[in-house]
Design a protein around this motif. Sequence first.
Motif, PDB file in Angstrom:
ATOM      1  N   ASP A  34      14.687  -7.466 -61.548  1.00  0.00           N
ATOM      2  CA  ASP A  34      14.851  -6.208 -62.268  1.00  0.00           C
ATOM      3  C   ASP A  34      14.458  -6.344 -63.736  1.00  0.00           C
ATOM      4  O   ASP A  34      14.620  -5.417 -64.532  1.00  0.00           O
ATOM      5  CB  ASP A  34      16.293  -5.703 -62.156  1.00  0.00           C
ATOM      6  N   ASP A  35      13.887  -7.492 -64.106  1.00  0.00           N
ATOM      7  CA  ASP A  35      13.515  -7.758 -65.500  1.00  0.00           C
ATOM      8  C   ASP A  35      12.085  -7.286 -65.775  1.00  0.00           C
ATOM      9  O   ASP A  35      11.144  -8.069 -65.786  1.00  0.00           O
ATOM     10  CB  ASP A  35      13.664  -9.257 -65.802  1.00  0.00           C
ATOM     11  N   VAL A  36      11.941  -5.998 -65.999  1.00  0.00           N
ATOM     12  CA  VAL A  36      10.623  -5.410 -66.250  1.00  0.00           C
ATOM     13  C   VAL A  36      10.016  -5.952 -67.543  1.00  0.00           C
ATOM     14  O   VAL A  36       8.831  -6.297 -67.602  1.00  0.00           O
ATOM     15  CB  VAL A  36      10.733  -3.873 -66.293  1.00  0.00           C
ATOM     16  N   ILE A  37      10.815  -6.062 -68.586  1.00  0.00           N
ATOM     17  CA  ILE A  37      10.312  -6.507 -69.893  1.00  0.00           C
ATOM     18  C   ILE A  37       9.796  -7.946 -69.814  1.00  0.00           C
ATOM     19  O   ILE A  37       8.696  -8.258 -70.294  1.00  0.00           O
ATOM     20  CB  ILE A  37      11.409  -6.401 -70.970  1.00  0.00           C
ATOM     21  N   GLY A  38      10.566  -8.819 -69.206  1.00  0.00           N
ATOM     22  CA  GLY A  38      10.129 -10.206 -69.093  1.00  0.00           C
ATOM     23  C   GLY A  38       8.826 -10.341 -68.335  1.00  0.00           C
ATOM     24  O   GLY A  38       7.922 -11.096 -68.734  1.00  0.00           O
ATOM     25  N   ALA A  39       8.694  -9.597 -67.229  1.00  0.00           N
ATOM     26  CA  ALA A  39       7.465  -9.668 -66.440  1.00  0.00           C
ATOM     27  C   ALA A  39       6.273  -9.171 -67.236  1.00  0.00           C
ATOM     28  O   ALA A  39       5.163  -9.726 -67.137  1.00  0.00           O
ATOM     29  CB  ALA A  39       7.622  -8.853 -65.164  1.00  0.00           C
ATOM     30  N   GLY A  83      13.994  -9.247 -72.511  1.00  0.00           N
ATOM     31  CA  GLY A  83      13.679  -9.946 -71.270  1.00  0.00           C
ATOM     32  C   GLY A  83      14.502 -11.213 -71.121  1.00  0.00           C
ATOM     33  O   GLY A  83      15.237 -11.611 -72.032  1.00  0.00           O
ATOM     34  N   ARG A  84      14.367 -11.856 -69.966  1.00  0.00           N
ATOM     35  CA  ARG A  84      15.172 -13.044 -69.678  1.00  0.00           C
ATOM     36  C   ARG A  84      14.300 -14.290 -69.587  1.00  0.00           C
ATOM     37  O   ARG A  84      13.179 -14.253 -69.065  1.00  0.00           O
ATOM     38  CB  ARG A  84      15.947 -12.854 -68.371  1.00  0.00           C
ATOM     39  N   ALA A  85      14.856 -15.408 -70.032  1.00  0.00           N
ATOM     40  CA  ALA A  85      14.131 -16.679 -70.004  1.00  0.00           C
ATOM     41  C   ALA A  85      13.735 -17.068 -68.589  1.00  0.00           C
ATOM     42  O   ALA A  85      12.657 -17.620 -68.356  1.00  0.00           O
ATOM     43  CB  ALA A  85      14.981 -17.780 -70.647  1.00  0.00           C
ATOM     44  N   GLU A  86      14.587 -16.783 -67.615  1.00  0.00           N
ATOM     45  CA  GLU A  86      14.302 -17.178 -66.232  1.00  0.00           C
ATOM     46  C   GLU A  86      13.043 -16.491 -65.705  1.00  0.00           C
ATOM     47  O   GLU A  86      12.308 -17.057 -64.886  1.00  0.00           O
ATOM     48  CB  GLU A  86      15.487 -16.831 -65.336  1.00  0.00           C
TER      49      GLU A  86
END
Length: 336
Positions: A182-187, A234-237
């Motif tokens: 669900d991490d749109v920003i990270g992608a 976003g997330r590091a993962e």
Amino acid sequence: MSTEVIPEHVAVIGGGAWGTALACAARRAGNDVVLWARNAQVVDDINNGIGNPLYLPDVALDAGIRATTNMAEALEDAFAILLVVPSQRMRDVIAPVADFCAGRPVALCSKGVERSTGMLMSEVAEACLPDAEVAVLSGPTFAREVALGLPTAVTLAAEKTWVQDAVLKAVGLPTFRPYVTDDVIGAEVGGAVKNVLAIACGIVTGRELGENARAALVTRGLAEVMRLAEKLGGRAETIMGLSGMGDLTLTCNSPQSRNMSFGIELGRGRSVQEILDERRAVTEGVWSAESVTALARKHGVEMPICEAVNAIVTGNADIDATIQTLLNRPFRAEGA
């Protein structure tokens, strides 16, 4: 081509190499596919069984892939929309068709930051298509390999599970494996920044600075991606996954990459315009260098490698002097 609309099909908006490759994946997934292209020659070639020799030569296309220059025809009754136009042109392409996208999953398949606004592609889509359900499809992909059905894995980011499911239905295959988040920003950040870093790796290769230097660039570049992604939410993962580290690994290690090959030619002494004049396909990193660095500055994120690429690509900075400036940066902790 008949104007009869195929019910419950996948719409692919964009007739370049990547759009054509995703059309191949959608067809292999068992869907009827309607591909929209601005170029009438691309449309005629696909519909006449020739394929897409302008952008994806020597790849046969299934007859279940139909093409059109009529945007409404492509979008009407589509259960999923794959938006595959260059990032700097996305707003102009999608704004006139907002009504056709209402309530439907729209997967953004282009990577970049809009130069005029500093917006990520999801932000552009949300501004232009306020009633659409936005997803991001990003990862380590060469279009030709996807078109040929070679094994590929990508990140599929969407906040709503049913949107993820619709895009999975559109393109998911044993040989084209979307991993959901669900991490749109990270992608998005991973895909946008890697194009700039690939130019840097190409310059290192063209200047014959060695494999050690390229490995250092990839690693420190990944740190830049992570800093920006986390700052934007976003997330590091996610950055350590397919849309971050995976995409960076592919794009920075193969001259098949348009961005890396562009950097190689720069490193060998050719000018930006000279290289671009020879190319039909868009080299996204050239346009993203300025917008990525502007976005980083706006949020106070240090991205020296991207700044260096931007100085070379848009400011005509001397390559050797720019490299020396990077090498002379103060020593620091690796996690900083």
